[in-house]
Design an enzyme around this catalytic site. Structure first.
Site: not given
Length: 247
Positions: A13-14, A17, A37, A111, A113, A172
């Protein structure tokens, strides 16, 4: 705010980004930034992961750290178990974030997901790491149908655990927004009870890095080192008035 958790309402879902945009805006505002990460899944040993993508887009001034990598695109706990690799505990995530915070003004913890995806055999999640860090969470949501429910559930999940949802960024935003997306802009803060803090245009991750960095502050609210105004954006993208089908 030294550590900020970035969690999506789902996958693809972006989130990466948006993390890069927050990092770029913070760097442009003169802050030192690190991205952590904790668990990278679905990427081979020598392939660039999400942290590397943030650095590519936001610039080499951003420090990147990855704690664990699992080859299959699954939840971290499942991916680790299938690969025969150690899982990642919330304490490890919190310790790494605290170390980065010693030398950086802002640490972004991205995270895997959604908020409650399992990281280890005990069922610990990103929310457990957020609790150890006493860090707020930025929710990255999709624009269209279904986002009111998933975003509200994520915000309620945070509050039920005594955690702070900082706000929502649409990960997005479509160039040709349909009626559902436009209505959701106004409805997301009402449903989730957290502020709307930005909307990143779709395909922003494909921009040349220099253009991405220059544009990033315009996608984010001042609390994220940006210049984006929800009031102005809502006016621009307000839905048309209702008209009966037989009008």
């Amino acid at each position: 705010m030294t550590v900020l958790i970035v969690s999506g309402t789902g996958t693809e879902i972006g989130k990466t980004v948006v993390t890069a945009a927050v990092a770029a805006a913070a760097v442009a505002a003169g802050r030192s930034v690190a991205v952590l990460k904790p668990a990278q899944t679905g990427v081979g040993p020598h392939e660039p992961g999400d942290a590397a993508e943030v650095v590519r887009l936001a610039g080499s001034a951003v420090t990147a750290m990855e704690l664990a990598r699992y080859p299959e695109p699954l939840a971290p706990d499942t991916a680790a178990r299938r690969a025969g690799l150690p899982t990642l505990a919330p304490a490890q995530i919190a310790e790494a974030a605290r170390r980065l915070a010693e030398d950086h003004d802002l640490v972004l913890v991205e995270g895997a997901g959604g908020l409650l995806v399992r990281f280890d055999e005990a069922g610990n999640t990103l929310a457990d790491a957020a609790r150890l860090l006493d860090a707020p969470t930025l929710i990255v949501a999709q624009a269209g149908l279904g986002t009111l429910n998933s975003t509200t559930l994520t915000a309620e999940g945070l509050r039920a655990r005594g955690l702070t949802p900082l706000g929502v960024v649409v990960g997005s935003w479509p160039h040709s927004a349909d009626l559902a997306a436009r209505c959701n802009l106004a409805d997301l803060p009402k449903s989730s009870r957290v502020p709307l803090l930005g909307a990143v245009p779709e395909n922003s991750g494909t921009l040349p890095p220099e253009r991405f960095r220059a544009a990033a502050p315009s996608w984010l609210a001042p609390s994220l080192s940006g210049t984006w105004s929800p009031e102005t954006f809502l006016t621009t993208w307000s839905p048309p008035p209702y008209a009966p089908a037989d009008a």
